[in-house]
Design a protein around this motif. Structure first.
Motif, short mmCIF file in Angstrom:
data_model
loop_
_atom_site.label_atom_id
_atom_site.label_comp_id
_atom_site.label_asym_id
_atom_site.label_seq_id
_atom_site.Cartn_x
_atom_site.Cartn_y
_atom_site.Cartn_z
N MET A 1 -42.43 -30.57 -10.57
CA MET A 1 -42.33 -29.50 -9.59
C MET A 1 -41.98 -30.09 -8.23
N ASN A 2 -41.23 -29.37 -7.45
CA ASN A 2 -40.80 -29.78 -6.12
C ASN A 2 -42.02 -30.01 -5.22
N ALA A 3 -42.02 -31.11 -4.46
CA ALA A 3 -43.16 -31.45 -3.59
C ALA A 3 -43.40 -30.38 -2.54
N GLY A 4 -42.34 -29.83 -1.98
CA GLY A 4 -42.49 -28.79 -0.97
C GLY A 4 -43.20 -27.56 -1.52
N ALA A 67 -40.55 -38.62 3.91
CA ALA A 67 -40.33 -39.93 4.54
C ALA A 67 -40.60 -41.08 3.57
N ASP A 68 -41.54 -40.89 2.66
CA ASP A 68 -41.90 -41.96 1.71
C ASP A 68 -42.54 -41.33 0.47
N SER A 71 -45.55 -42.71 -2.40
CA SER A 71 -46.24 -43.96 -2.12
C SER A 71 -47.75 -43.71 -1.97
N PHE A 72 -48.52 -44.76 -2.16
CA PHE A 72 -49.97 -44.67 -2.02
C PHE A 72 -50.33 -44.21 -0.61
N LYS A 73 -49.65 -44.78 0.38
CA LYS A 73 -49.91 -44.41 1.78
C LYS A 73 -49.65 -42.92 2.00
N THR A 74 -48.57 -42.40 1.45
CA THR A 74 -48.24 -40.99 1.62
C THR A 74 -49.29 -40.12 0.95
#
Length: 158
Positions: A1-4, A67-68, A71-74
Protein backbone atom coordinates in the motif's frame (compact mmCIF):
# COMPACT_ATOMS: atom_id res chain seq x y z
CA UNK A 1 0.00 0.00 0.00
CA UNK A 2 1.15 3.55 -0.74
CA UNK A 3 2.92 5.19 2.25
CA UNK A 4 0.92 8.40 1.87
CA UNK A 5 -2.35 6.51 2.08
CA UNK A 6 -1.15 4.54 5.13
CA UNK A 7 -0.08 7.75 6.89
CA UNK A 8 -3.47 9.32 6.11
CA UNK A 9 -5.35 6.25 7.38
CA UNK A 10 -3.35 6.09 10.63
CA UNK A 11 -3.80 9.84 11.16
CA UNK A 12 -7.54 9.59 10.60
CA UNK A 13 -8.00 6.55 12.85
CA UNK A 14 -5.99 8.03 15.72
CA UNK A 15 -7.62 11.45 15.41
CA UNK A 16 -11.10 9.90 15.48
CA UNK A 17 -10.20 7.77 18.48
CA UNK A 18 -11.07 10.47 21.00
CA UNK A 19 -14.62 10.64 19.66
CA UNK A 20 -15.19 7.01 20.58
CA UNK A 21 -14.38 7.59 24.25
CA UNK A 22 -16.93 10.14 25.48
CA UNK A 23 -19.34 8.84 28.07
CA UNK A 24 -22.42 11.05 28.56
CA UNK A 25 -21.53 11.98 32.14
CA UNK A 26 -18.19 13.34 30.91
CA UNK A 27 -19.91 15.46 28.27
CA UNK A 28 -22.29 16.84 30.93
CA UNK A 29 -19.28 17.80 33.05
CA UNK A 30 -17.62 19.77 30.27
CA UNK A 31 -20.89 21.53 29.36
CA UNK A 32 -21.14 22.81 32.94
CA UNK A 33 -17.75 24.53 32.76
CA UNK A 34 -17.67 28.31 32.68
CA UNK A 35 -15.75 29.58 29.64
CA UNK A 36 -13.86 32.83 29.17
CA UNK A 37 -15.55 35.03 26.58
CA UNK A 38 -12.71 34.72 24.05
CA UNK A 39 -12.87 30.92 24.18
CA UNK A 40 -16.61 30.89 23.54
CA UNK A 41 -15.94 32.93 20.38
CA UNK A 42 -13.13 30.65 19.15
CA UNK A 43 -14.81 27.35 20.09
CA UNK A 44 -16.82 26.87 16.84
CA UNK A 45 -13.58 27.06 14.80
CA UNK A 46 -11.77 24.39 16.83
CA UNK A 47 -12.82 21.39 14.65
CA UNK A 48 -11.59 23.22 11.53
CA UNK A 49 -8.34 24.18 13.26
CA UNK A 50 -7.68 20.56 14.28
CA UNK A 51 -8.56 19.27 10.81
CA UNK A 52 -5.95 21.62 9.33
CA UNK A 53 -3.41 20.63 11.99
CA UNK A 54 -3.85 16.88 11.47
CA UNK A 55 -3.79 17.26 7.68
CA UNK A 56 -0.59 19.30 7.80
CA UNK A 57 0.93 16.76 10.20
CA UNK A 58 0.11 13.85 7.88
CA UNK A 59 1.63 15.66 4.90
CA UNK A 60 4.67 16.47 7.01
CA UNK A 61 5.08 12.79 7.95
CA UNK A 62 4.71 11.79 4.30
CA UNK A 63 7.48 14.25 3.29
CA UNK A 64 9.77 12.72 5.91
CA UNK A 65 8.94 9.25 4.59
CA UNK A 66 9.69 10.33 1.02
CA UNK A 67 13.10 11.69 2.06
CA UNK A 68 14.31 8.26 3.21
CA UNK A 69 11.60 5.61 2.72
CA UNK A 70 11.75 2.55 4.91
CA UNK A 71 14.91 3.36 6.84
CA UNK A 72 15.08 2.63 10.56
CA UNK A 73 15.56 6.34 11.26
CA UNK A 74 12.44 7.22 9.25
CA UNK A 75 10.39 4.60 11.10
CA UNK A 76 11.57 6.06 14.43
CA UNK A 77 10.56 9.55 13.33
CA UNK A 78 7.16 8.30 12.16
CA UNK A 79 6.81 6.74 15.60
CA UNK A 80 7.54 10.19 17.04
CA UNK A 81 4.75 11.64 14.86
CA UNK A 82 2.42 8.93 16.17
CA UNK A 83 3.40 9.69 19.78
CA UNK A 84 2.62 13.39 19.29
CA UNK A 85 -0.75 12.55 17.75
CA UNK A 86 -1.67 10.04 20.46
CA UNK A 87 -0.76 12.49 23.25
CA UNK A 88 -2.73 15.22 21.46
CA UNK A 89 -5.79 13.04 20.95
CA UNK A 90 -5.57 11.70 24.53
CA UNK A 91 -6.22 15.21 25.86
CA UNK A 92 -10.00 15.09 25.43
CA UNK A 93 -10.84 11.59 26.73
CA UNK A 94 -8.38 11.76 29.64
CA UNK A 95 -9.44 15.27 30.70
CA UNK A 96 -13.12 14.34 30.45
CA UNK A 97 -12.79 10.92 32.09
CA UNK A 98 -10.79 12.33 35.05
CA UNK A 99 -12.79 15.59 34.99
CA UNK A 100 -9.54 17.40 35.65
CA UNK A 101 -8.45 20.58 33.89
CA UNK A 102 -5.04 20.27 35.58
CA UNK A 103 -4.46 16.92 33.88
CA UNK A 104 -5.63 18.46 30.60
CA UNK A 105 -3.12 21.28 31.04
CA UNK A 106 -0.30 18.78 31.63
CA UNK A 107 -1.27 16.70 28.58
CA UNK A 108 -1.57 19.82 26.43
CA UNK A 109 1.83 21.05 27.60
CA UNK A 110 3.40 17.64 26.95
CA UNK A 111 1.94 17.64 23.43
CA UNK A 112 3.38 21.11 22.78
CA UNK A 113 6.85 20.11 24.02
CA UNK A 114 6.79 16.91 21.95
CA UNK A 115 5.62 18.90 18.91
CA UNK A 116 8.54 21.32 19.18
CA UNK A 117 10.92 18.37 19.59
CA UNK A 118 9.46 16.73 16.49
CA UNK A 119 9.90 19.93 14.47
CA UNK A 120 13.55 20.13 15.54
CA UNK A 121 14.16 16.50 14.51
CA UNK A 122 12.33 16.90 11.19
CA UNK A 123 13.81 20.23 10.06
CA UNK A 124 17.18 18.85 8.81
CA UNK A 125 15.36 16.14 6.86
CA UNK A 126 12.74 18.39 5.28
CA UNK A 127 12.37 22.07 6.15
CA UNK A 128 8.93 21.99 4.48
CA UNK A 129 7.87 19.10 6.72
CA UNK A 130 8.91 21.21 9.74
CA UNK A 131 6.99 24.23 8.41
CA UNK A 132 3.88 22.07 8.09
CA UNK A 133 4.07 21.48 11.84
CA UNK A 134 3.77 25.23 12.53
CA UNK A 135 -0.05 25.17 12.87
CA UNK A 136 0.33 22.59 15.65
CA UNK A 137 3.21 24.50 17.21
CA UNK A 138 1.07 27.64 17.32
CA UNK A 139 -2.25 26.11 18.37
CA UNK A 140 -1.06 23.58 20.94
CA UNK A 141 0.21 26.23 23.38
CA UNK A 142 -3.00 28.24 22.85
CA UNK A 143 -5.09 25.17 23.70
CA UNK A 144 -2.93 24.48 26.74
CA UNK A 145 -3.26 28.09 27.86
CA UNK A 146 -7.04 27.91 27.37
CA UNK A 147 -7.22 24.79 29.54
CA UNK A 148 -5.12 26.49 32.20
CA UNK A 149 -7.38 29.56 32.05
CA UNK A 150 -10.43 27.32 32.49
CA UNK A 151 -9.04 26.41 35.92
CA UNK A 152 -9.37 30.06 36.95
CA UNK A 153 -13.02 30.04 35.84
CA UNK A 154 -13.70 26.58 37.31
CA UNK A 155 -11.42 26.06 40.34
CA UNK A 156 -13.50 23.08 41.47
CA UNK A 157 -12.44 21.22 38.30
CA UNK A 158 -8.74 21.05 38.97
Amino acid sequence: MNAGIMIAIVTLLVSLGSFLIRPKEDIRWVKRLDLPRWLAIVEPAIPVIWTVIFTCGAISAWLVWRADPGSFKTWLILGFYLLVEVVTVAYIPVTLRLQSLAIGTVIGGLGAVLGYGLAIVVFPISPLAAVLLVPYLLWSPIGTYATRELIDFNPESI
